[in-house]
Scaffold this motif. Structure first.
Motif, mmCIF file in Angstrom:
data_model
loop_
_atom_site.group_PDB
_atom_site.id
_atom_site.type_symbol
_atom_site.label_atom_id
_atom_site.label_comp_id
_atom_site.label_asym_id
_atom_site.label_seq_id
_atom_site.Cartn_x
_atom_site.Cartn_y
_atom_site.Cartn_z
ATOM 1 N N ARG A 138 -10.546 -5.623 6.440
ATOM 2 C CA ARG A 138 -10.906 -4.432 7.225
ATOM 3 C C ARG A 138 -9.849 -3.339 7.106
ATOM 4 N N ASN A 139 -8.669 -3.732 6.693
ATOM 5 C CA ASN A 139 -7.569 -2.770 6.563
ATOM 6 C C ASN A 139 -6.399 -3.473 5.862
ATOM 7 N N ALA A 140 -5.329 -2.740 5.643
ATOM 8 C CA ALA A 140 -4.159 -3.332 4.983
ATOM 9 C C ALA A 140 -3.449 -4.312 5.906
ATOM 10 N N THR A 141 -3.493 -4.023 7.200
ATOM 11 C CA THR A 141 -2.798 -4.890 8.166
ATOM 12 C C THR A 141 -3.342 -6.305 8.122
ATOM 13 N N GLU A 142 -4.673 -6.431 8.055
ATOM 14 C CA GLU A 142 -5.273 -7.767 8.000
ATOM 15 C C GLU A 142 -4.732 -8.543 6.789
ATOM 16 N N ASP A 166 9.930 0.521 5.853
ATOM 17 C CA ASP A 166 8.660 -0.196 5.916
ATOM 18 C C ASP A 166 7.835 0.284 7.110
ATOM 19 N N TYR A 167 6.563 -0.056 7.085
ATOM 20 C CA TYR A 167 5.630 0.316 8.159
ATOM 21 C C TYR A 167 6.101 -0.342 9.465
ATOM 22 N N PRO A 168 6.283 0.441 10.532
ATOM 23 C CA PRO A 168 6.919 -0.098 11.732
ATOM 24 C C PRO A 168 6.331 -1.429 12.239
ATOM 25 N N SER A 169 5.012 -1.554 12.294
ATOM 26 C CA SER A 169 4.487 -2.807 12.851
ATOM 27 C C SER A 169 4.717 -3.985 11.903
ATOM 28 N N PHE A 170 4.893 -3.704 10.604
ATOM 29 C CA PHE A 170 5.191 -4.803 9.671
ATOM 30 C C PHE A 170 6.655 -5.237 9.803
ATOM 31 N N LYS A 171 7.525 -4.284 10.177
ATOM 32 C CA LYS A 171 8.930 -4.672 10.426
ATOM 33 C C LYS A 171 8.945 -5.645 11.614
ATOM 34 N N HIS A 220 5.322 0.014 -1.284
ATOM 35 C CA HIS A 220 5.212 0.815 -2.518
ATOM 36 C C HIS A 220 5.486 2.288 -2.224
ATOM 37 N N VAL A 221 4.814 2.836 -1.196
ATOM 38 C CA VAL A 221 5.086 4.205 -0.739
ATOM 39 C C VAL A 221 5.293 4.159 0.772
ATOM 40 N N SER A 222 6.434 4.664 1.209
ATOM 41 C CA SER A 222 6.750 4.601 2.642
ATOM 42 C C SER A 222 5.893 5.579 3.434
ATOM 43 N N ASN A 223 5.424 5.106 4.585
ATOM 44 C CA ASN A 223 4.622 5.981 5.454
ATOM 45 C C ASN A 223 5.497 7.007 6.167
ATOM 46 N N GLN A 224 6.825 6.880 6.033
ATOM 47 C CA GLN A 224 7.726 7.793 6.730
ATOM 48 C C GLN A 224 7.847 9.119 5.989
ATOM 49 N N CYS A 247 3.650 -7.003 -1.317
ATOM 50 C CA CYS A 247 3.737 -5.558 -1.520
ATOM 51 C C CYS A 247 2.706 -4.819 -0.662
ATOM 52 N N ASP A 248 3.190 -3.883 0.126
ATOM 53 C CA ASP A 248 2.334 -3.068 0.985
ATOM 54 C C ASP A 248 1.957 -1.797 0.226
ATOM 55 N N CYS A 249 0.700 -1.744 -0.208
ATOM 56 C CA CYS A 249 0.211 -0.585 -0.972
ATOM 57 C C CYS A 249 -0.710 0.290 -0.118
ATOM 58 N N ALA A 250 -0.563 0.201 1.203
ATOM 59 C CA ALA A 250 -1.482 0.929 2.094
ATOM 60 C C ALA A 250 -1.434 2.433 1.859
ATOM 61 N N GLN A 251 -0.234 2.963 1.542
ATOM 62 C CA GLN A 251 -0.133 4.415 1.352
ATOM 63 C C GLN A 251 -0.096 4.792 -0.119
ATOM 64 N N SER A 252 -0.123 3.825 -1.006
ATOM 65 C CA SER A 252 0.082 4.204 -2.414
ATOM 66 C C SER A 252 -1.198 4.332 -3.219
ATOM 67 N N PHE A 270 -3.957 -3.519 0.493
ATOM 68 C CA PHE A 270 -4.454 -2.153 0.278
ATOM 69 C C PHE A 270 -5.376 -1.746 1.417
ATOM 70 N N ASN A 271 -5.556 -0.457 1.560
ATOM 71 C CA ASN A 271 -6.753 0.003 2.252
ATOM 72 C C ASN A 271 -7.403 1.056 1.369
ATOM 73 N N LEU A 272 -8.685 1.295 1.674
ATOM 74 C CA LEU A 272 -9.409 2.327 0.925
ATOM 75 C C LEU A 272 -9.647 3.551 1.799
ATOM 76 N N HIS A 273 -9.303 3.415 3.102
ATOM 77 C CA HIS A 273 -9.644 4.524 4.008
ATOM 78 C C HIS A 273 -8.551 5.595 4.096
ATOM 79 N N LYS A 274 -7.464 5.437 3.363
ATOM 80 C CA LYS A 274 -6.476 6.527 3.347
ATOM 81 C C LYS A 274 -6.716 7.419 2.117
ATOM 82 N N TRP A 275 -6.263 6.988 0.951
ATOM 83 C CA TRP A 275 -6.265 7.885 -0.212
ATOM 84 C C TRP A 275 -7.415 7.654 -1.179
#
Ligand SMILES: Cc1ncc(COP(=O)(O)O)c(C=O)c1O
Length: 443
Positions: A138-142, A166-171, A220-224, A247-252, A270-275
Motif C-alpha cells: 500500500r506504500n513504502a512504509t509497509e 533517513d525518513y524520520p519514522s524509519f529512524k 536513496h533520496v532523502s526526504n529532507q 534501501c528506501d526508494c520512496a522518494q527516488s 517503493f511507492n508509486l504515489h509520489k513521483w
C-alpha cells in the motif's frame, strides 16, 4: 480549430487518451501495444532531443502541464508528500472505482487476482526486475516495516545502522528494531551539504568503525533535502563486509531515473504515489531472487522453500481501483520518459538552488555537486535552524510571496524548508521562489 497551438495539442492529446481509456476499460491489466503507442503519440516528444535539452524546453513542459488539473492561487512547491495523478490516470482511476463499486465481489472473486498480478508485473518491468521479485504494497512504509520486522539473521553483539537523513519514522523503527532484537543502533550524521565521494567515505568510515554491523537502512533520496546517495557503491562496500542493506526508494523512483539492478541491493521499498503518479495507496516491495531466506514469511504465512515474495506480505483488502490503474500509471510515466522527467526536475532545482547559493543570507542543503542533487532540495536562512525561525520563513514565503513549501525536521543540523516542484511546474513559477529568496533577508 484554435489558433493557439498549445490548446490544439491539448485537445488532441486528451482525445487520444480518452480513446485509449475506452479501449481498455473492459479489460484491466497490462496495456496493449496500441494503447502504449497511443499514449506515446499524445505526449509527442521532439525527435532526437536529449533529456537535458528537453528539460529546458518550456513549451514542451507546458504541454505536459495540460495533462494535470492545476490549482490556482498559490505556487505549490510541496510535491514530496504525494504526487498528482495526470488527468488520464485520474479518469482511469475513476472508471475503475465505478467498475469495482458496480461489480463488487463478482469481479473481485473471479478476476482481481489476475489483474492485480498484471499490475505488479507492470511495476516489475518498469523497475527492470523479474516478476517474481516484486510485490505490490500500500506504500513504502509497509514494505520497509515488513523487511525490518521479519529480518531473522541477527546474533548477539551485532549492530544496525541508520543516518540522520533517513525518513524520520524509519529512524524510529531502526531504534525499535535494535531494542526488540537486542542489538545496538548506530546513527551516522551526514553533513548538511555533501558530494558523492564524501558520502561514500562517511559510510566506509562508519563500516570500519563498527565491525559488528549486520543490517543498515539506506535512503536513496532523502526526504529532507533531496540528497542522492551513491547506493550501488555503498552497497558494494557493505556486501564486502557482510552487511545487509534495506534501501528506501520512496522518494527516488520517478524523481531520478534508474534500474533496480544498478542499485546493487537485495531489498528495496517503493511507492508509486509520489513521483510515479499513481492514485494514493500503491507501493512495492523488491526482493532480489535468492534473497528471501533472511526475511521470514509474514506472521502466519508459510514458504518452506523461501521463494515466494508474496508470502512476505499480507496486504488483505486493498483499494482495488488504485491497483487496477497501475498499468495506465506506468504507461503515462513511460510516455513522458523517466529520463526526461528526472532531467526536468533536476533542472527546476538548479534554477532556484544555483541562484540561492549566490545569496549570502541563504544556506542551500543537500547535494553539493550536480550528481548528488535531484529535483528535490532544501534551504534555510544562514544560522537560523530552529523550528520557530524556519516556521517564520515558511509562513513569510507563503503569505508575502504566494509560494508554498514545507518545513522538514530530522537533520542533526536543524530544521529546513523543502522545495519539491513537479513536472507541471514552470520555470517562471520557480522564478517566483528565487525572487522571494532574494527579498527575504529578515523574517
Ligand atoms: C524517504 C521516505 N521514505 C519513506 C516514506 C514513506 O512513504 P509512504 O508514505 O509511501 O509509506 C516517505 C514519505 O514521505 C519518504 O519521504
Amino acid at each position: 480549430m484554435s489558433s493557439n497551438p498549445i490548446n490544439f495539442n491539448r485537445r488532441k492529446t486528451l482525445k487520444a487518451f480518452a480513446a485509449s481509456a475506452l479501449y481498455s476499460i473492459a479489460s484491466p491489466g497490462l496495456l496493449s501495444a496500441k494503447e502504449q503507442s497511443s499514449l506515446a503519440n499524445s505526449i509527442n516528444i521532439p525527435k532526437d532531443i536529449n533529456p537535458l535539452d528537453l528539460a529546458q524546453n518550456e513549451d514542451f513542459w507546458e504541454n505536459i502541464a495540460h495533462f494535470y488539473d492545476k490549482a490556482d492561487g498559490i505556487v505549490n512547491l510541496e510535491h514530496g508528500f504525494w504526487g498528482k495523478m495526470s488527468r488520464p490516470v485520474k479518469d482511469k482511476y475513476l472508471e475503475y472505482t465505478e467498475k469495482v463499486n458496480t461489480e463488487l465481489s463478482y469481479y473481485a472473486r473471479k478476476n482481481y487476482a489476475k489483474d492485480s498480478q498484471n499490475s505488479a508485473h507492470s511495476v516489475a518491468a518498469a523497475l527492470g526486475a523479474k516478476n517474481t521479485e516484486v510485490a505490490l504494497t500500500r506504500n513504502a512504509t509497509e514494505a520497509v516495516h515488513n523487511l525490518l520486522r521479519q529480518y531473522n539473521d541477527f546474533s548477539k553483539g551485532q549492530t544496525v545502522l541508520y543516518t540522520d537523513i533517513d525518513y524520520p519514522s524509519f529512524k524510529d523503527a531502526m531504534i525499535w528494531l535494535a531494542k526488540s532484537q537486542n542489538v545496538e543502533p548506530v546513527k551516522v550524521v551526514l553533513p548538511p551539504q555533501a558530494n558523492q565521494t564524501q558520502i561514500l567515505d562517511l559510510y566506509i568510515q562508519a563500516f570500519d568503525n563498527n565491525p559488528n554491523l549486520k543490517l543498515m537502512l539506506l535512503t536513496h533520496v532523502s526526504n529532507q533535502h533531496g540528497l542522492l546517495l551513491p547506493v550501488a557503491k555503498i552497497s558494494e562496500e557493505a556486501k564486502k563486509r557482510g552487511i545487509d542493506v534495506i534501501c528506501d526508494c520512496a522518494q527516488s523512483w520517478g524523481l531520478v531515473n534508474f534500474n533496480i539492478e544498478e542499485l546493487n541491493v537485495d531489498w528495496a521499498a517503493f511507492n508509486l504515489h509520489k513521483w510515479i503518479g499513481s492514485p494514493v495507496g500503491i507501493g512495492a516491495l523488491y526482493m532480489k531472487e535468492g534473497s528471501l531466506k533472511k526475511i521470514s514469511p509474514y506472521p502466519g504465512e508459510l514458504d518452506p522453500s523461501d521463494t515466494d515474495i508474496n508470502k512476505r506480505l499480507h496486504t488483505a483488502t486493498v483499494n482495488f481501483a488504485a491497483v487496477l490503474t497501475v498499468p495506465t500509471v506506468m504507461a503515462f510515466h513511460q510516455a513522458i520518459g523517466p529520463k526526461n522527467k528526472a532531467a526536468r526536475l533536476h533542472y527546476l532545482h538548479s534554477l532556484w538552488a544555483e541562484e540561492a547559493r549566490k545569496m549570502r543570507h541563504i544556506e542551500v542543503l543537500g547535494g553539493s555537486d550536480p550528481a548528488s542533487c535531484t529535483g528535490m532540495g532544501a534551504f534555510r536562512l544562514k544560522g537560523k535552524t530552529s523550528l520557530n525561525e524556519v516556521s517564520a520563513l515558511q509562513k513569510h514565503l507563503e503569505t508575502e510571496f504566494g509560494v508554498f513549501t514545507v518545513i522538514r525536521k530530522g537533520l542533526d543540523s536543524g530544521y529546513c524548508i523543502r522545495v519539491t516542484p513537479q513536472v507541471f511546474i514552470s520555470a517562471s513559477e520557480i522564478a517566483q521562489l528565487t525572487h522571494a529568496l532574494k527579498h527575504t533577508k529578515i523574517v
